[in-house]
Design a protein around this motif. Structure first.
Motif, PDB file in Angstrom:
ATOM      1  N   THR A 142       1.106  -1.067   0.135  1.00 44.13           N
ATOM      2  CA  THR A 142       0.148   0.067   0.034  1.00 44.13           C
ATOM      3  C   THR A 142       0.982   1.336  -0.122  1.00 44.13           C
ATOM      4  N   VAL A 143       1.823   1.398   1.053  1.00 44.88           N
ATOM      5  CA  VAL A 143       2.668   2.604   0.803  1.00 44.88           C
ATOM      6  C   VAL A 143       3.614   2.570  -0.196  1.00 44.88           C
ATOM      7  N   ARG A 144       4.214   1.335  -0.818  1.00 49.15           N
ATOM      8  CA  ARG A 144       4.690   1.625  -2.242  1.00 49.15           C
ATOM      9  C   ARG A 144       3.884   2.203  -3.220  1.00 49.15           C
ATOM     10  N   GLN A 145       2.757   1.663  -3.170  1.00 49.81           N
ATOM     11  CA  GLN A 145       2.030   2.387  -4.343  1.00 49.81           C
ATOM     12  C   GLN A 145       1.757   3.761  -4.382  1.00 49.81           C
ATOM     13  N   SER A 146       1.387   4.213  -3.037  1.00 50.83           N
ATOM     14  CA  SER A 146       1.034   5.541  -2.865  1.00 50.83           C
ATOM     15  C   SER A 146       2.205   6.237  -2.841  1.00 50.83           C
ATOM     16  N   LEU A 147       3.511   5.980  -2.528  1.00 50.87           N
ATOM     17  CA  LEU A 147       4.505   6.967  -2.754  1.00 50.87           C
ATOM     18  C   LEU A 147       5.039   6.816  -4.370  1.00 50.87           C
ATOM     19  N   ASP A 148       4.735   5.675  -4.945  1.00 47.70           N
ATOM     20  CA  ASP A 148       5.162   5.787  -6.271  1.00 47.70           C
ATOM     21  C   ASP A 148       4.406   6.862  -7.030  1.00 47.70           C
ATOM     22  N   LYS A 149       3.153   6.974  -6.661  1.00 46.99           N
ATOM     23  CA  LYS A 149       2.327   8.133  -7.166  1.00 46.99           C
ATOM     24  C   LYS A 149       2.844   9.345  -6.612  1.00 46.99           C
ATOM     25  N   VAL A 150       3.109   9.696  -5.719  1.00 44.94           N
ATOM     26  CA  VAL A 150       3.910  11.005  -5.244  1.00 44.94           C
ATOM     27  C   VAL A 150       4.916  11.081  -5.777  1.00 44.94           C
ATOM     28  N   HIS A 151       6.003  10.389  -6.029  1.00 44.75           N
ATOM     29  CA  HIS A 151       7.161  10.583  -6.686  1.00 44.75           C
ATOM     30  C   HIS A 151       7.183  11.162  -8.143  1.00 44.75           C
ATOM     31  N   ILE A 152       5.766  10.559  -8.917  1.00 45.01           N
ATOM     32  CA  ILE A 152       5.433  10.770 -10.232  1.00 45.01           C
ATOM     33  C   ILE A 152       4.915  12.424 -10.326  1.00 45.01           C
ATOM     34  N   ASP A 153       3.927  12.505  -9.327  1.00 51.17           N
ATOM     35  CA  ASP A 153       3.032  13.675  -9.266  1.00 51.17           C
ATOM     36  C   ASP A 153       4.083  15.005  -8.923  1.00 51.17           C
ATOM     37  N   LEU A 154       5.140  14.742  -8.266  1.00 55.57           N
ATOM     38  CA  LEU A 154       6.027  15.654  -7.507  1.00 55.57           C
ATOM     39  C   LEU A 154       6.747  16.515  -8.693  1.00 55.57           C
ATOM     40  N   ARG A 155       6.810  15.948 -10.107  1.00 52.12           N
ATOM     41  CA  ARG A 155       7.468  16.581 -11.091  1.00 52.12           C
ATOM     42  C   ARG A 155       6.935  18.003 -11.558  1.00 52.12           C
ATOM     43  N   PRO A 156       7.749  19.084 -11.881  1.00 51.56           N
ATOM     44  CA  PRO A 156       7.080  20.431 -11.999  1.00 51.56           C
ATOM     45  C   PRO A 156       6.101  20.263 -13.085  1.00 51.56           C
ATOM     46  N   GLY A 157       5.057  20.876 -12.759  1.00 52.90           N
ATOM     47  CA  GLY A 157       3.845  21.163 -13.769  1.00 52.90           C
ATOM     48  C   GLY A 157       3.104  19.656 -14.027  1.00 52.90           C
ATOM     49  N   GLY A 158       3.217  19.018 -12.778  1.00 48.76           N
ATOM     50  CA  GLY A 158       2.450  17.610 -13.000  1.00 48.76           C
ATOM     51  C   GLY A 158       0.827  17.844 -13.195  1.00 48.76           C
ATOM     52  N   TYR A 159       0.417  18.900 -12.531  1.00 49.23           N
ATOM     53  CA  TYR A 159      -1.230  19.043 -12.675  1.00 49.23           C
ATOM     54  C   TYR A 159      -1.452  20.539 -12.816  1.00 49.23           C
TER      55      TYR A 159
END
Length: 450
Positions: free
Chosen positions: A259-276
């Protein structure tokens, strides 16, 4: 009765049909005349040209095309203006150079390999670059000297975080300490976290780390092909013990780890500049259909962190002997620090999530470096044999006596940085001058690890 638009379309279609018929007849007659002629110079050439009839465009169509052309011109002018503004600061000194882009919304970064794109820009334009996301300017630091000069020597000016709506609010509910801007919640959570993460407190974890390290070495020797899971088990077991006091091993297949790995994987991807887009247009956050995947992910991780804390809470309520842990400490002392139970759940969960992912990643990177560079590994082994010998394991006390080993580890981590290669976002609280560049106050700054 057909509409005006319908009549116009029929006239247009009939004109097209008549035009093609006339052109076909003309080509046929010319082909016949050329084929009947004995003069070879009059042989058929494929370059015969024919003219289509003039097509009349309706007034509505002309209006639409004119509006589109105007919008295109405005877009080009706006893009040019923003491109000029991104290289200008109020101090008179320029911002760091910006890779060219004519995308109206700014620079594009791929979701999973944004650090590679940034690394290419750093190599081309210098140790500092400026990128644009919408109208926001983001400065990225990509070299060691610049990082030390700006992020360490000017560390006070970069202690704040920008508002990260997508990751910091929608995905984590404003409860992950690493994503919270400086404020009351940040100070309260950091204060209680330091009780267990200060150097003096960390020394108490060394015996447990040594025990897990020895076990992991034996596991890898027994089954080297599954080394990754052995490393995850080592890191997860150690950090789970610190965070929740769990004595039994926590394997890579444990639901908590998944669970934590899946959550942090999403955080790592979405942290990129201009992600959203919501980070530039904040009111999108209030649209019920926007960012549903972020909201659902937050609900899942909140449920998980709360359930983990409740296990320790139930142990305390049952008057059983509870192993010392951060969760036990914060449940007993949280109110005196002004910490709510939800904040306590995310603090304990944050220790586990950040701790086991970074630790397992670092260990695997060092193992990978040893496999890829056997000649360097041999030098480290020679140092270990000379200082420690082959009949005992090195300890934390031997660290200063093993400079080659330390250098190998540092270089391996520089070679392949941790899971967040883009680094965390910082926000300048005042103008920061570096060489001939100015990073204005309020600018988002990333230290790119790659």
């Amino acid at each position: 009765m057909p509409t005006r638009r319908g009549v116009g379309y029929k006239i247009y279609a009939s004109q097209m049909k008549l035009g093609w018929i006339r052109a076909a007849k003309q080509m046929t007659s010319e082909l016949k005349s050329h084929s009947n002629s004995s003069d070879p110079s009059l042989s058929f050439s494929p370059s015969i040209m024919f003219q289509l009839p003039d097509l009349h465009i309706s007034d509505n169509t002309q209006l639409v095309l004119g509006a589109a052309a105007c919008l295109g011109v405005v877009g080009v002018i706006t893009g040019a203006y923003i491109q000029l503004e991104v290289n200008r600061s109020e101090s008179g000194l320029p911002l760091p150079p910006s890779p060219p882009t004519w995308r109206l919304w700014g620079h594009f970064l791929p979701s999973r390999t944004s650090f590679l794109t940034i690394g290419e820009w750093i190599g081309q334009y210098g140790p500092l670059i400026t990128i644009r996301v919408g109208t926001e300017k983001i400065v990225i630091i990509g070299r060691h000297k610049a990082a030390v000069d700006i992020m360490e020597k000017e560390g006070e000016a970069l202690a704040d975080r920008p508002r990260m709506i997508a990751v910091g609010e929608m995905l984590s509910g404003g409860l992950l300490l690493g994503l919270i801007p400086v404020g009351d919640r940040f100070r309260r959570m950091r204060r209680v976290l330091h009780t267990h993460l200060q150097p003096k407190a960390a020394e108490t974890y060394q015996p447990m780390q040594m025990s897990q390290a020895k076990k992991t070495v034996l596991d890898i020797l027994d089954d080297p092909y599954d080394f990754h899971n052995h490393v995850i088990t080592c890191a997860a077991t150690t950090v789970m013990k610190i965070a929740y006091g769990k004595d039994t091993p926590t394997t890579a297949a444990d639901p908590a780890v998944k669970t934590v790995r899946q959550s942090l994987d999403k955080v790592h991807i979405d942290l990129r500049p201009g992600g959203y887009l919501v980070d530039t247009i904040p009111w999108l956050k209030y649209l019920p259909f926007y960012g549903l995947e972020l909201r659902l992910a937050f609900m899942g991780i909140r449920r998980h962190y709360t359930s983990q804390l409740n296990i320790v809470k139930q142990q305390l309520q049952s008057n059983t002997d509870v192993v010392p842990s951060f969760a036990k400490f914060i449940l007993e002392n949280g109110p005196s620090y002004g910490i709510t139970e939800l904040e306590a759940a995310f603090l304990a969960g944050g220790i586990f999530g950040a701790g086991f992912t970074t630790t397992s990643s670092a260990i695997c990177t060092v193992l990978l470096a040893a496999a890829c560079f056997p000649e360097e590994q041999a030098k480290v082994q020679d140092e270990l044999d000379a200082v420690i010998g082959r009949h005992q394991a090195p300890t934390f006390a031997d660290q200063e006596s093993l400079p080659c080993l330390q250098a190998f580890i540092y270089e391996a981590l520089r070679w392949r940085p941790g899971p967040i290669a883009n680094g965390f976002a910082h926000r300048t609280t005042k103008d920061v001058i570096w060489e001939n560049y100015c990073i204005p106050a309020g600018t988002t700054v990333f230290g790119n690890h790659w």
